[in-house]
Design an enzyme around this catalytic site. Structure first.
Site, short mmCIF file in Angstrom:
data_model
loop_
_atom_site.label_atom_id
_atom_site.label_comp_id
_atom_site.label_asym_id
_atom_site.label_seq_id
_atom_site.Cartn_x
_atom_site.Cartn_y
_atom_site.Cartn_z
N LYS A 114 0.82 -1.21 0.00
CA LYS A 114 0.00 0.00 0.00
C LYS A 114 0.86 1.26 0.00
O LYS A 114 0.59 2.22 -0.74
CB LYS A 114 -0.92 -0.01 1.21
CG LYS A 114 -1.94 1.13 1.27
CD LYS A 114 -3.09 0.89 0.32
CE LYS A 114 -4.18 1.91 0.53
NZ LYS A 114 -5.33 1.68 -0.38
N LYS A 197 -7.11 -12.90 -10.75
CA LYS A 197 -8.08 -13.41 -9.79
C LYS A 197 -9.33 -12.52 -9.77
O LYS A 197 -9.23 -11.30 -9.84
CB LYS A 197 -7.43 -13.43 -8.40
CG LYS A 197 -8.31 -13.92 -7.27
CD LYS A 197 -7.53 -13.87 -5.96
CE LYS A 197 -8.39 -14.24 -4.77
NZ LYS A 197 -7.64 -14.13 -3.49
N LYS A 200 -12.81 -8.11 -5.58
CA LYS A 200 -13.61 -6.91 -5.33
C LYS A 200 -12.84 -5.63 -5.66
O LYS A 200 -13.42 -4.58 -5.85
CB LYS A 200 -14.06 -6.88 -3.87
CG LYS A 200 -15.03 -7.97 -3.50
CD LYS A 200 -15.49 -7.85 -2.05
CE LYS A 200 -14.39 -8.19 -1.08
NZ LYS A 200 -14.86 -8.21 0.33
#
Length: 334
Positions: A114, A197, A200
């Site tokens: 991140k 993959k 979301k």
């Protein structure tokens, strides 16, 4: 005989779960609640690291609970609760933070990824301390096992290290949990990018099969799925990633093996096969979607389930936290 205890959680980051969530995790949670003393939580505190809109967070949290129930999580056979409604999670998290070295926290993959992506100045401190809250989630319930995917192994190792460190410094207090690596289920990939993959966090929703999507929407997505050259319905990840992904989905939901499916569609084209995949998906998800919507129409019932779950969870969590506070020298209220 006492059942082994498991603890696992899911974030309410989107309104609808996608098919990969179900086949990769929730389906196995449903199985585990029969053989284990299962604690399942919607980890709404963890979701705060992405600064969600308050109304969306509330909506997504209740929608997550309703979907878990519709997919087979049974409050009669497990403890289902919201992380934020058991205050001991935050309290034990601070203890875990005070046990964790800055260096080992900095090495956590999630924070490194991140911070490299958005920069240290823009990543919130909650992403840095996330693994310590996760450790608290697990250790509060003295979990023997933690069902996780392979990508969460590092967090389980940190949890084990912190539990052992506390036990060594203050006396045996925590069960050292084992990572229960979920058995290799059907790996589902993005319909528009079958080498990635299904997630979301995808940039486009067109590649996701979402549980709460309308039958029409999921049918359109499947019929628009990227396929490969040729017309042969054959499982070959290297040469035919698109068709292989659809074969995996069809097999997982129909109960037929991939080899049986290849025979079934021998000599038929991609159009026939996509239509069959769409039909299987729609019929499998239809009762789940309807049940979820029914549950969301009765928020009083959902609140009652969550209140019961919070009480059951807190009975265990408060006992653990009281022992921790006693061990580290904090004075309890009279």
């Amino acid at each position: 005989m006492t059942k082994p205890r498991v603890l696992s959680g899911i974030q309410p980051t989107n309104g609808s779960f996608q098919l990969g969530n179900y086949l990769g995790a929730v389906k196995q949670w449903v199985e585990l609640q029969q053989s284990h003393d299962a604690f399942y939580c919607v980890v709404d505190l963890h979701a705060l690291t992405s600064s969600p809109d308050p109304k969306e967070l509330r909506k997504n949290t209740l929608t997550s609970v309703a979907q878990l129930l519709a997919l087979g999580i049974d409050p009669e056979h497990c403890t289902l609760f919201l992380q934020s409604q058991v205050y001991e999670h935050n309290q034990l998290a601070w203890v875990m933070e005070c046990l964790t070295g800055f260096g080992e926290a900095s090495r956590m993959t999630q924070f490194k990824d991140k911070s490299q992506k958005v920069g240290n100045d823009r990543v919130v401190v909650g992403v840095f301390t996330y693994p310590m809250l996760m450790a608290a989630d697990i250790l509060l319930y003295q979990a023997d096992q933690v069902p996780v995917g392979e990508d969460q192994r590092q967090h389980i190792e940190l949890t084990r290290d912190l539990a052992a460190r506390f036990n060594s410094q203050y006396g045996k207090t925590f069960t050292i949990p084992e990572g229960y690596i979920l058995k290799a289920g059907a790996k589902i990939y993005d319909l528009q990018d079958p080498t990635s993959k299904m997630s979301k966090s995808a940039e486009s929703m067109s590649g996701l099969i979402e549980i709460l999507d309308t039958p029409e929407s999921n049918t359109k997505k499947i019929k628009s799925a990227v396929t490969d050259t040729g017309r042969e319905v054959r499982f070959d990840v290297a040469e035919k990633p698109g068709i292989s992904n659809l074969l995996t989905i069809y097999s997982a939901l129909s109960g037929k093996s991939i080899s049986e499916t290849e025979i079934e569609f021998d000599g038929k084209g991609y159009g026939d096969f996509k239509s069959a995949v769409a039909e299987v998906v729609v019929e499998y998800l239809r009762p789940v979607r309807l049940r979820t919507l029914e549950l969301l129409d009765d928020p009083t019932h959902l609140s009652a389930i969550l209140e019961t779950g919070a009480q059951k969870a807190q009975a265990v969590a408060s006992k653990t936290l009281a022992e921790v506070y006693e061990r580290i020298g904090l004075i309890s209220r009279a």
